[in-house]
Design an enzyme around this catalytic site. Structure first.
Site, mmCIF file in Angstrom:
data_model
loop_
_atom_site.group_PDB
_atom_site.id
_atom_site.type_symbol
_atom_site.label_atom_id
_atom_site.label_comp_id
_atom_site.label_asym_id
_atom_site.label_seq_id
_atom_site.Cartn_x
_atom_site.Cartn_y
_atom_site.Cartn_z
ATOM 1 C CG ASP A 139 -1.802 1.181 1.329
ATOM 2 O OD1 ASP A 139 -2.787 1.213 0.569
ATOM 3 O OD2 ASP A 139 -1.533 2.083 2.143
ATOM 4 C CD GLU A 168 -2.517 1.731 -3.392
ATOM 5 O OE1 GLU A 168 -3.696 1.885 -3.750
ATOM 6 O OE2 GLU A 168 -2.119 1.972 -2.223
#
Length: 298
Positions: A139, A168
Site C-alpha cells: 500500500d 501503489e
C-alpha cells in the site's frame, strides 16, 4: 509521471481518498495475524494456527495467497512501539517538527533509517517464512524508499524465489529524513526492477479519469486515448514503464468506481448491451496486454 489528463492527478487522488485510507488502514502490530477473523482472538496461538491453516488450505486447493501490507504509516505515530522506545525514529518529521503526512493518514514511515528498513525487511521475510505468503501488495509504496524495497525483494528471494511484489507507486510529498534517497514510485521503476506497479495509466485510459467520472475512456468512446491504450498494451505505459513485468494491468480494484459503474456513469444513454460490450472490450485489453493482469475480486 503519467499525464493522461493533468499533473494534478495524484494530488487529487489522495486528497479525495485520504480519509478513507485513514479510517481503513490502522497498522499497529505488523507481525501479528488479524484477530477479528479468529475463533479466539484473545489467544495468540489460535490466531497463528488458524492463519497458517487458512494459507495451507488455499495452497492445497492450488490457490496462492497475496497479502496487502501497509508499512507506509502507522495507526498512531506517538503511541507506536518503536517511537516509544526511540521518540520519532520510526516516522518522518518535517522542518516544523510535525509528522510528515504524505500518506494522508497522519504520519509517514521513515524507511530510509537503517533500523526502520531492517524492521520492514525482517517483517516481510517473517510472513514469507512462517506463513508461506506467495506475494506482497504494498500500500502506498511511493512512501517507501527504493533501497528498502530492493532489500526486501533480495532477502525474500534468497529462500522464496517465486514470491511476487507489487504496489501503489503514486508520487506523494513526504519529508524524507536523509538526502540521496528515492521513493518507490512509477517514475523510479527502473530503480526497483523486481517490483511491479499498478498501471493507473491503463485504468484511466480504458474507463476514463478516476475522479472526473463523466469523462469517457477508450472503451466508452474516447478515441483520442487510443495511443495511450496501445502503449500500455505493448507494456510501455507512458514514460514510467520500461518492461511489461512491472505493469499491473487493470480496470477495477477496491478503490473508486467499478468498471461497469464507471462506464454507466459516463455513458448514461447507452444500452445495457453496449455497456456489456464496453466491459468485455476493457477486459479483453487488460487481460491480453503485455504485463500482469489484475481482476477485481478475481
Amino acid at each position: 509521471m503519467p499525464n493522461i489528463y493533468s499533473t494534478e492527478k495524484f494530488e487529487k487522488e489522495f486528497t479525495y481518498s485520504g480519509s478513507d485510507l485513514g479510517a481503513t488502514y490502522t497498522p499497529e502490530n505488523y507481525n501479528v495475524p488479524e484477530g477479528s477473523y479468529s475463533t479466539d482472538p484473545y489467544n495468540g496461538a489460535v490466531r497463528v494456527a488458524e492463519m497458517k491453516q487458512m494459507v495451507k488450505t488455499l495452497h492445497d486447493n492450488q490457490i496462492s495467497v497475496i497479502m496487502d501490507v501497509v508499512y507506509n504509516h502507522v495507526y498512531n505515530a506517538s503511541d507506536f512501539c518503536v517511537n516509544q522506545i526511540v521518540p520519532g525514529y520510526f516516522s518522518r518529521v518535517d522542518a516544523d517538527g510535525k509528522y510528515s503526512n504524505g500518506s494522508d493518514c497522519g504520519n509517514d514511515t521513515a524507511s530510509e533509517r537503517s533500523m526502520v528498513r531492517k524492521y520492514i525487511v525482517d517483517s516481510v521475510k517473517y510472513w514469507a517464512d512462517e506463513y508461506h505468503i506467495d506475494g506482497f501488495r504494498f500500500d502506498l509504496v511511493g512512501l517507501i524508499d527504493t533501497e528498502t524495497i530492493n532489500e526486501v525483494v533480495t532477502e525474500v528471494h534468497k529462500t522464496h524465489p517465486d514470491v511476487i511484489f507489487y504496489g501503489e507507486g503514486w508520487t506523494m510529498d513526504t519529508a524524507v529524513t536523509k538526502d540521496g534517497y528515492k521513493m518507490t514510485t512509477q517514475p523510479n521503476s527502473t530503480d526497483v526492477p523486481g517490483f511491479a506497479f499498478f498501471s493507473d495509466t491503463l485504468r484511466d485510459a480504458l474507463k476514463g479519469h478516476v475522479f472526473y467520472t463523466t469523462r469517457k475512456g477508450y472503451v466508452s468512446g474516447a478515441a483520442d486515448l487510443a495511443d495511450t491504450v496501445k502503449g500500455c498494451f505493448l507494456g510501455q505505459a507512458d514514460d514510467w514503464c520500461t518492461t511489461p513485468s512491472q505493469s499491473i494491468n487493470y480496470a477495477s480494484c477496491h478503490d473508486n468506481m467499478t468498471l461497469l459503474d464507471r462506464i454507466t456513469k459516463s455513458t448514461p444513454g447507452a444500452s445495457k448491451e453496449d455497456h456489456i460490450r464496453m466491459n468485455n472490450l476493457s477486459a479483453a485489453i487488460y487481460m491480453t496486454a503485455q504485463g500482469i493482469p489484475f481482476l477485481q475480486a478475481g
